[in-house]
Design an enzyme around this catalytic site. Structure first.
Site, PDB file in Angstrom:
ATOM      1  N   ALA A  42       0.826  -1.216   0.000  1.00 43.74           N
ATOM      2  CA  ALA A  42       0.000   0.000   0.000  1.00 43.74           C
ATOM      3  C   ALA A  42       0.858   1.264   0.000  1.00 43.74           C
ATOM      4  O   ALA A  42       2.034   1.236   0.353  1.00 43.74           O
ATOM      5  CB  ALA A  42      -0.910  -0.004   1.236  1.00 43.74           C
ATOM      6  N   HIS A  72       1.772 -12.276   4.903  1.00 42.44           N
ATOM      7  CA  HIS A  72       1.563 -10.821   4.880  1.00 42.44           C
ATOM      8  C   HIS A  72       2.821 -10.082   5.358  1.00 42.44           C
ATOM      9  O   HIS A  72       2.737  -9.017   5.968  1.00 42.44           O
ATOM     10  CB  HIS A  72       0.366 -10.433   5.755  1.00 42.44           C
ATOM     11  CG  HIS A  72      -0.437  -9.285   5.199  1.00 42.44           C
ATOM     12  ND1 HIS A  72      -1.652  -9.450   4.578  1.00 42.44           N
ATOM     13  CD2 HIS A  72      -0.196  -7.965   5.144  1.00 42.44           C
ATOM     14  CE1 HIS A  72      -2.127  -8.287   4.193  1.00 42.44           C
ATOM     15  NE2 HIS A  72      -1.246  -7.353   4.527  1.00 42.44           N
ATOM     16  N   ASP A  93       5.996 -15.226  -1.200  1.00 45.64           N
ATOM     17  CA  ASP A  93       6.588 -13.941  -0.847  1.00 45.64           C
ATOM     18  C   ASP A  93       7.025 -13.964   0.606  1.00 45.64           C
ATOM     19  O   ASP A  93       6.775 -14.919   1.331  1.00 45.64           O
ATOM     20  CB  ASP A  93       5.637 -12.772  -1.143  1.00 45.64           C
ATOM     21  CG  ASP A  93       4.427 -12.699  -0.203  1.00 45.64           C
ATOM     22  OD1 ASP A  93       4.422 -13.358   0.855  1.00 45.64           O
ATOM     23  OD2 ASP A  93       3.471 -11.971  -0.530  1.00 45.64           O
ATOM     24  N   GLY A  94       7.733 -12.910   1.029  1.00 44.12           N
ATOM     25  CA  GLY A  94       8.189 -12.813   2.405  1.00 44.12           C
ATOM     26  C   GLY A  94       9.647 -13.174   2.569  1.00 44.12           C
ATOM     27  O   GLY A  94      10.013 -14.350   2.465  1.00 44.12           O
ATOM     28  N   ARG A 121       3.013  -8.910   8.951  1.00 43.73           N
ATOM     29  CA  ARG A 121       2.318  -7.691   9.373  1.00 43.73           C
ATOM     30  C   ARG A 121       0.951  -7.948   9.998  1.00 43.73           C
ATOM     31  O   ARG A 121       0.327  -7.025  10.521  1.00 43.73           O
ATOM     32  CB  ARG A 121       2.159  -6.749   8.166  1.00 43.73           C
ATOM     33  CG  ARG A 121       3.473  -6.192   7.665  1.00 43.73           C
ATOM     34  CD  ARG A 121       3.318  -5.464   6.341  1.00 43.73           C
ATOM     35  NE  ARG A 121       2.535  -4.251   6.432  1.00 43.73           N
ATOM     36  CZ  ARG A 121       3.010  -3.070   6.859  1.00 43.73           C
ATOM     37  NH1 ARG A 121       4.272  -2.968   7.266  1.00 43.73           N
ATOM     38  NH2 ARG A 121       2.237  -1.990   6.889  1.00 43.73           N
ATOM     39  N   ARG A 150       8.727  -5.063   0.371  1.00 44.46           N
ATOM     40  CA  ARG A 150       9.469  -3.967   0.979  1.00 44.46           C
ATOM     41  C   ARG A 150      10.663  -3.504   0.141  1.00 44.46           C
ATOM     42  O   ARG A 150      10.899  -2.289   0.038  1.00 44.46           O
ATOM     43  CB  ARG A 150       9.921  -4.366   2.385  1.00 44.46           C
ATOM     44  CG  ARG A 150       8.765  -4.482   3.402  1.00 44.46           C
ATOM     45  CD  ARG A 150       9.323  -4.819   4.777  1.00 44.46           C
ATOM     46  NE  ARG A 150       8.277  -4.946   5.803  1.00 44.46           N
ATOM     47  CZ  ARG A 150       7.702  -6.098   6.159  1.00 44.46           C
ATOM     48  NH1 ARG A 150       8.037  -7.228   5.537  1.00 44.46           N
ATOM     49  NH2 ARG A 150       6.779  -6.122   7.105  1.00 44.46           N
ATOM     50  N   SER A 158       1.941 -16.778   1.598  1.00 47.35           N
ATOM     51  CA  SER A 158       2.271 -15.483   2.185  1.00 47.35           C
ATOM     52  C   SER A 158       1.776 -15.405   3.616  1.00 47.35           C
ATOM     53  O   SER A 158       0.691 -15.901   3.934  1.00 47.35           O
ATOM     54  CB  SER A 158       1.629 -14.352   1.363  1.00 47.35           C
ATOM     55  OG  SER A 158       1.830 -13.091   1.976  1.00 47.35           O
ATOM     56  N   THR A 198      -6.571 -11.231  -1.261  1.00 40.36           N
ATOM     57  CA  THR A 198      -5.884 -11.383   0.022  1.00 40.36           C
ATOM     58  C   THR A 198      -6.868 -11.936   1.049  1.00 40.36           C
ATOM     59  O   THR A 198      -7.915 -11.340   1.294  1.00 40.36           O
ATOM     60  CB  THR A 198      -5.309 -10.037   0.494  1.00 40.36           C
ATOM     61  OG1 THR A 198      -4.284  -9.628  -0.428  1.00 40.36           O
ATOM     62  CG2 THR A 198      -4.691 -10.160   1.878  1.00 40.36           C
ATOM     63  N   SER A 252      -1.825  -2.829  -5.400  1.00 47.92           N
ATOM     64  CA  SER A 252      -2.584  -2.886  -4.154  1.00 47.92           C
ATOM     65  C   SER A 252      -3.919  -2.171  -4.285  1.00 47.92           C
ATOM     66  O   SER A 252      -4.029  -1.120  -4.913  1.00 47.92           O
ATOM     67  CB  SER A 252      -1.773  -2.239  -3.028  1.00 47.92           C
ATOM     68  OG  SER A 252      -2.547  -2.101  -1.864  1.00 47.92           O
ATOM     69  N   TYR A 306      -9.328  -6.967  -1.780  1.00 43.10           N
ATOM     70  CA  TYR A 306      -9.952  -7.357  -0.523  1.00 43.10           C
ATOM     71  C   TYR A 306     -11.456  -7.387  -0.786  1.00 43.10           C
ATOM     72  O   TYR A 306     -12.056  -6.356  -1.101  1.00 43.10           O
ATOM     73  CB  TYR A 306      -9.657  -6.334   0.579  1.00 43.10           C
ATOM     74  CG  TYR A 306      -8.232  -6.314   1.081  1.00 43.10           C
ATOM     75  CD1 TYR A 306      -7.839  -7.147   2.123  1.00 43.10           C
ATOM     76  CD2 TYR A 306      -7.296  -5.455   0.524  1.00 43.10           C
ATOM     77  CE1 TYR A 306      -6.532  -7.117   2.604  1.00 43.10           C
ATOM     78  CE2 TYR A 306      -5.993  -5.418   0.990  1.00 43.10           C
ATOM     79  CZ  TYR A 306      -5.615  -6.252   2.028  1.00 43.10           C
ATOM     80  OH  TYR A 306      -4.320  -6.216   2.494  1.00 43.10           O
ATOM     81  N   ARG A 357      15.486 -11.491  -0.297  1.00 35.41           N
ATOM     82  CA  ARG A 357      16.409 -10.359  -0.339  1.00 35.41           C
ATOM     83  C   ARG A 357      17.628 -10.604  -1.215  1.00 35.41           C
ATOM     84  O   ARG A 357      18.416  -9.690  -1.455  1.00 35.41           O
ATOM     85  CB  ARG A 357      16.890 -10.015   1.081  1.00 35.41           C
ATOM     86  CG  ARG A 357      15.785  -9.607   2.063  1.00 35.41           C
ATOM     87  CD  ARG A 357      15.115  -8.315   1.652  1.00 35.41           C
ATOM     88  NE  ARG A 357      14.127  -7.875   2.637  1.00 35.41           N
ATOM     89  CZ  ARG A 357      12.849  -8.213   2.606  1.00 35.41           C
ATOM     90  NH1 ARG A 357      12.400  -9.032   1.632  1.00 35.41           N
ATOM     91  NH2 ARG A 357      11.999  -7.771   3.522  1.00 35.41           N
ATOM     92  N   LYS A 387      -4.120 -15.150  -2.025  1.00 33.51           N
ATOM     93  CA  LYS A 387      -2.882 -14.721  -1.350  1.00 33.51           C
ATOM     94  C   LYS A 387      -3.079 -14.769   0.164  1.00 33.51           C
ATOM     95  O   LYS A 387      -4.030 -14.203   0.690  1.00 33.51           O
ATOM     96  CB  LYS A 387      -2.508 -13.292  -1.761  1.00 33.51           C
ATOM     97  CG  LYS A 387      -1.259 -12.750  -1.083  1.00 33.51           C
ATOM     98  CD  LYS A 387      -0.970 -11.332  -1.548  1.00 33.51           C
ATOM     99  CE  LYS A 387       0.284 -10.780  -0.920  1.00 33.51           C
ATOM    100  NZ  LYS A 387       0.145 -10.545   0.526  1.00 33.51           N
TER     101      LYS A 387
END
Length: 367
Positions: A85, A261, A292-293, A264, A316, A259, A168, A112, A142, A296, A237
């Site tokens: 978001a 989230h 995801d998650g 979060r 992120r 996922s 989601t 999003s 959503y 890196r 998701k």
């Protein structure tokens, strides 16, 4: 971006460090933070570090291909942009900068529902970026308690040319994000809004405003209803439990995104990469599975694919690139991760994504 800063941004962690220095504390904390003690936020990353690679040698990897097909569409890399978001918190161009980078990289951006630019404007910008191929945009949905409102979003997404819906399902309520509570960060700064709902509210004559609502009453019947009103492929998701993956298969969804989230919503969940093998066992490659998650590094991408994922999605890191230099920053994040992935493929003896197999993982020890 000056040359010295550009030289210092060698990997995705460097982008986060620069974003932390650049953003107001409450904004950085909102973007970086998670639920509770943020155990799952850390675990998502640490779990990849526990996985060890076992490369093969003398495999003739001079010509490598990082591209994949998702829903019969070719993209350049198995690295998608996850829905996050409020991109305008990170950069004034927000989602428009992100989508430009995504389209130029020929990968998928999942937009999003809580974007700070409307879904229509994002789609229009994507189409203006290239004439050589059709942009591949998915929309995160959503499901709202108001069925008419939800259907209006579906029609807007269809009319704008999106290729899939990503529902989601891990958010019946908002998680407890303690950084935001301490910072008093509860509303968007002045001048920013949920632009997709501005579109809805502009058509209302009353002063009452519609906004995004999380509903604890949703069930699998709502997924069946959604399937009945659209021909768009539907991804679910927020799957971390293999039993839910099986239920999703029984409801004939078109794909799953493993996922939590990003840590979060509910803390102390296992890392998504730790749950991936069990979910793959249930799905048995009948539909695409994205994870995801915590991704890196390019090594993380290869590990996820070796354990059965069709692709990964990053959230992120895109926001950190956006903070550092808008479209250019997102492009750099995508390019660096793709380069690392290509390098990892070469060092593991793989010429294509299809050659990445589980035997390249030496051990997988869960805590």
């Amino acid at each position: 971006m000056d040359k010295s800063l550009k030289r210092s941004l060698v990997n995705l962690k460097d982008f986060e460090d620069e974003a932390r220095r650049t953003l107001p504390k409450e904004v950085y904390d909102y973007l970086a933070g998670g639920a509770g003690d943020e155990i799952t936020v850390a675990e998502n990353i640490q779990a990849y570090n526990r996985l060890k690679l076992c490369p093969r040698v003398l495999k003739g990897v001079g010509d490598r291909d990082t591209s994949i097909k998702v829903l019969d569409k070719q993209i350049s890399t198995p690295i998608l942009i996850a829905p996050t978001a409020f991109h305008c918190l990170a950069h004034q161009e927000g989602e428009l900068a992100t989508v430009k980078a995504a389209v130029k990289a020929n990968t998928i951006m999942i937009v999003s529902m809580a974007s700070t630019v409307s879904l229509e404007e994002i789609a229009l910008t994507a189409k203006e970026v290239t004439v050589t191929y059709k942009p591949n945009l998915w929309f995160q949905l959503y499901i709202q308690p108001d069925a008419e409102l939800t259907e209006s979003f579906v029609r807007r997404v269809e009319n704008a040319g999106y290729n899939a819906l990503v529902v989601t399902v891990d958010s019946p309520v908002f998680g407890m994000r303690e950084r935001d509570i301490r910072n008093g960060f509860h509303t968007l700064p002045e001048g920013l809004s949920l632009k997709n709902f501005d579109h809805v509210n502009s058509k209302k004559s009353s002063g009452e405003k519609t906004t995004l609502i999380l509903s604890a009453k949703l069930t699998w019947e709502d997924i069946d209803w959604l399937k009945s009103i659209t021909r768009l492929p539907i991804f679910i998701k927020g799957i971390v439990c293999p039993d839910d993956a099986l239920i999703a298969m029984n409801h004939q969804v078109d794909g799953i995104i493993v996922s939590n989230h990003g840590g979060r919503q509910l803390d102390t969940l296992p890392a998504t990469i730790d749950m991936l093998p069990q979910i793959i066992s249930v799905v048995n490659h009948k539909i695409p599975v994205i994870v995801d998650g915590g991704v890196r590094r390019g090594t993380d991408v290869l590990k996820a694919i070796a354990l059965g994922a069709d692709a990964v999605a990053i959230g992120r890191p895109v926001l950190w690139g956006l903070t550092c230099d808008g479209e250019v920053g997102v492009t750099n994040v995508l390019n660096k991760l793709k380069h690392e992935f290509d390098l990892t493929m070469a060092l593991c003896g793989c010429s294509s994504v299809k050659e990445i197999k589980k035997h390249l993982i030496y051990s997988h020890t869960t805590p």
